[in-house]
Design a protein around this motif. Structure first.
Motif, PDB file in Angstrom:
ATOM      1  N   CYS A 123       0.843  -1.187   0.000  1.00 21.34           N
ATOM      2  CA  CYS A 123       0.000   0.000   0.000  1.00 21.34           C
ATOM      3  C   CYS A 123       0.886   1.247   0.000  1.00 21.34           C
ATOM      4  O   CYS A 123       1.651   1.465   0.949  1.00 21.34           O
ATOM      5  N   CYS A 176       0.013   4.018   2.957  1.00 17.93           N
ATOM      6  CA  CYS A 176       0.534   3.903   4.323  1.00 17.93           C
ATOM      7  C   CYS A 176       1.842   3.111   4.382  1.00 17.93           C
ATOM      8  O   CYS A 176       2.343   2.823   5.468  1.00 17.93           O
ATOM      9  N   CYS A 197      -6.555  -1.980   1.428  1.00 17.57           N
ATOM     10  CA  CYS A 197      -5.548  -2.080   2.486  1.00 17.57           C
ATOM     11  C   CYS A 197      -6.243  -2.305   3.837  1.00 17.57           C
ATOM     12  O   CYS A 197      -7.129  -1.538   4.213  1.00 17.57           O
ATOM     13  N   SER A 217      -5.052  -1.836   6.616  1.00 13.75           N
ATOM     14  CA  SER A 217      -4.580  -0.863   7.583  1.00 13.75           C
ATOM     15  C   SER A 217      -5.246   0.506   7.419  1.00 13.75           C
ATOM     16  O   SER A 217      -5.692   1.105   8.400  1.00 13.75           O
ATOM     17  N   CYS A 218      -5.322   1.002   6.162  1.00 14.96           N
ATOM     18  CA  CYS A 218      -5.841   2.358   5.961  1.00 14.96           C
ATOM     19  C   CYS A 218      -7.039   2.424   5.022  1.00 14.96           C
ATOM     20  O   CYS A 218      -7.614   3.498   4.842  1.00 14.96           O
TER      21      CYS A 218
HETATM   22 ZN   LIG Z   1      -2.647   1.385   3.561  1.00 15.86          ZN
END
Ligand SMILES: [Zn+2]
Length: 141
Positions: A32, A35, A46, A48-49
């Motif tokens: 990604c 991030c 993603c 995470s983000c």
């Molecule tokens: Zn990300």
């Protein structure tokens, strides 16, 4: 008697590039840019983000064992010739973690912290990533 083979994964639209890479002998993972994180298994966004602009990158296929277990009881008759065998969580050097078998003549000796390198087992139309212990310190680099 019907012979039951080992199960094979069913590629999805998200995972198809990954499986195509395995057939070429390449271990791919998602990165990604938003991030700057590596992601495994393949997803459409993603974890995470939430960004959806994910890039495929090729792993060098080397990692360190995070956890290991040895399987003595085969999950099906197809795995009977394989036991005992080691299954591990592998922390790849690019920063993602995956679960796979570790192919070793001495599965009980496979240990957390061991360095491993990827190899692929052909199963029908699929190539499955597995790992084997790094044979020499030079292979570890
Ligand atoms: Zn990300």
């Amino acid at each position: 008697m019907t012979e039951i083979g080992k199960p094979v994964p069913q590629p999805t639209p998200e995972s198809q590039p990954y499986w195509d890479g395995c057939l070429r002998g390449e271990l791919l993972y998602q990165h990604c840019a938003a991030c700057n994180r590596a992601q495994f298994y393949p997803r459409s966004a993603c974890a995470s983000c939430g960004a959806t602009a994910l890039e495929w990158r090729r792993s060098e296929g080397r990692g360190t064992l995070h956890a290991v277990t040895v399987v003595y009881r085969p999950p099906s008759a197809a795995f009977k010739p394989d036991v005992p065998y080691a299954v591990a969580l592998v922390d790849l050097d690019e920063g993602f973690r995956m679960m796979a078998n570790v192919l070793s003549a001495a599965p009980e000796a496979v240990a957390i912290g061991d360095r491993v390198t990827v190899t692929f087992e052909r199963r029908g139309d699929i190539a499955l990533p597995q790992f084997r212990p790094c044979a020499s310190p030079g292979e570890d680099l």
